[in-house]
Enzyme design. Structure first.
Site, mmCIF file in Angstrom:
data_model
loop_
_atom_site.group_PDB
_atom_site.id
_atom_site.type_symbol
_atom_site.label_atom_id
_atom_site.label_comp_id
_atom_site.label_asym_id
_atom_site.label_seq_id
_atom_site.Cartn_x
_atom_site.Cartn_y
_atom_site.Cartn_z
ATOM 1 N N ARG A 74 0.849 -1.190 0.000
ATOM 2 C CA ARG A 74 0.000 0.000 0.000
ATOM 3 C C ARG A 74 0.883 1.237 0.000
ATOM 4 O O ARG A 74 1.863 1.323 0.745
ATOM 5 C CB ARG A 74 -0.922 0.018 1.233
ATOM 6 C CG ARG A 74 -2.003 -1.057 1.209
ATOM 7 C CD ARG A 74 -3.049 -0.773 0.141
ATOM 8 N NE ARG A 74 -4.043 -1.833 0.040
ATOM 9 C CZ ARG A 74 -4.002 -2.817 -0.853
ATOM 10 N NH1 ARG A 74 -2.981 -2.877 -1.698
ATOM 11 N NH2 ARG A 74 -4.955 -3.720 -0.906
ATOM 12 N N GLU A 84 -3.330 7.421 -6.919
ATOM 13 C CA GLU A 84 -3.055 6.731 -8.182
ATOM 14 C C GLU A 84 -4.009 7.201 -9.270
ATOM 15 O O GLU A 84 -5.227 7.167 -9.056
ATOM 16 C CB GLU A 84 -3.179 5.217 -7.987
ATOM 17 C CG GLU A 84 -2.136 4.664 -7.033
ATOM 18 C CD GLU A 84 -2.213 3.152 -6.843
ATOM 19 O OE1 GLU A 84 -3.187 2.548 -7.347
ATOM 20 O OE2 GLU A 84 -1.313 2.584 -6.208
ATOM 21 N N HIS A 131 1.009 0.083 -10.371
ATOM 22 C CA HIS A 131 0.156 -0.859 -9.643
ATOM 23 C C HIS A 131 -0.180 -2.070 -10.515
ATOM 24 O O HIS A 131 -1.353 -2.425 -10.700
ATOM 25 C CB HIS A 131 -1.123 -0.163 -9.175
ATOM 26 C CG HIS A 131 -1.729 -0.825 -7.966
ATOM 27 N ND1 HIS A 131 -2.472 -0.138 -7.047
ATOM 28 C CD2 HIS A 131 -1.702 -2.113 -7.515
ATOM 29 C CE1 HIS A 131 -2.885 -0.962 -6.098
ATOM 30 N NE2 HIS A 131 -2.421 -2.166 -6.360
#
Length: 324
Positions: A233, A262, A281
């Site tokens: 995270r 993001e 990601h």
């Protein structure tokens, strides 16, 4: 036929499984929560990814009987509100574990062997990296694992058996037997983990006590040649403090697959920090992981709608008092 709202795209295999068992996928026109709240009425289930599902959207789903998260982390889903309303919430904690672990190893290797710098050197015709690179061989080095869930255990197994690394683990909730089975040593604190590792890989969930566990103070415990990798995270790391440590040479390199925001904005400190490898990601976005995650999501929607207890209830206590 009951409908399941698909907030963000999932693998076709999951959609086909829903359809084959009489559940119609309905696709959200946009993944923002106001749109989802407008479109969720009438749906019996919902599958969401990193967009999450806020309290307003949960409350708007008057027919909602199940919420499934395409992934592990639940911090963007209003689990408390869903539980109050008797709506089971499920996740998929094992579906992409191997893919994320492999990506963590890939980032470690990319940092240790300066893969990005090597690519740039060849393209620019600059051969100095061959003589000045100061790269790290991982065999015999210590991998520090912050957290010891499924992903961390697979990462550790690859590092230990494939690269010959020693394992040091900070995970207060893990039993000694699990660490012994993995051939790992326990670190009594985050500081001890950082001080004893050549490479640190983060695998902890985001909670108030883990937010910015990597910060200006804890970074001072890391060795100057050490590497830090985050596939967990973004909020686990104070990236401003990390960027400063990289610029000052107090840390050899860092890799991040996750960010607090993001996509990250131009103000994200790691974008201008040296000796970094950044990814959007994608740790769990292999074909295999996406297929398995979608199938687990769809299967749990079908379980709940059929009255079967799903395997990955986030709050098991809701099952006995779920919404009719």
């Amino acid at each position: 036929m009951p409908e399941c709202l698909i907030v963000q795209p999932i693998h076709r295999a999951g959609l086909d499984l829903l359809t084959a068992h009489g559940v119609t996928p309905r696709f959200a026109s946009a993944p923002d929560m106001p749109t989802v709240a407008r479109e969720i009425p009438g749906c019996a289930g919902v599958i969401t990814r990193n967009a999450g599902l806020d309290a307003a959207a949960v409350e708007a789903g008057a027919s909602l009987r199940v919420i499934v998260n395409h992934g592990v982390g639940m911090n963007r889903i209003a689990v408390d509100r869903a539980t109050e309303l008797g709506i089971p919430v499920c996740n998929t904690p094992t579906a992409n574990a191997r893919s994320v672990a492999e990506h963590a190893i890939a980032l470690i290797l990319a940092l240790a062997r300066k893969v990005m710098e090597g690519d740039a050197a060849v393209r620019s015709g600059d051969w100095r990296l061959r003589y000045e690179g100061r790269m790290m061989e991982l065999h015999g080095k210590t991998l520090g694992l912050a957290g010891f869930g499924t992903i961390a255990r697979i990462t550790g197994a690859i590092a230990r058996h494939g690269l010959g690394m020693r394992l040091l683990v900070f995970s207060p909730g893990s039993e000694d037997a699990a660490l012994r089975e993995a051939g790992a040593e326990r670190a009594p604190s985050v500081e001890a983990l950082l001080a004893g590792a050549d490479v640190v890989s983060l695998h902890r969930p985001l909670r108030p006590d883990t937010r910015h566990m990597i910060n200006a103070d804890t970074l001072h415990h890391m060795r100057p040649h050490a590497l830090l990798v985050n596939t967990a995270r973004g909020e686990l790391v104070d990236t401003a403090a990390l960027a400063e440590a990289l610029r000052e040479g107090r840390l050899a390199g860092a890799a991040a697959d996750v960010f607090a925001v993001e996509p990250p904005g131009a103000e994200e400190p790691l974008l201008s920090a040296p000796n970094t490898v950044l990814a959007p990601h994608i740790a769990g976005v292999t074909e295999e992981a996406m297929r398995e995650t979608a199938l687990q999501c769809a299967a749990q929607v079908l379980d709940v709608l059929a009255g079967r207890r799903p395997p990955h209830l986030v709050r098991p206590e809701v099952w006995e008092r779920q919404r009719s």
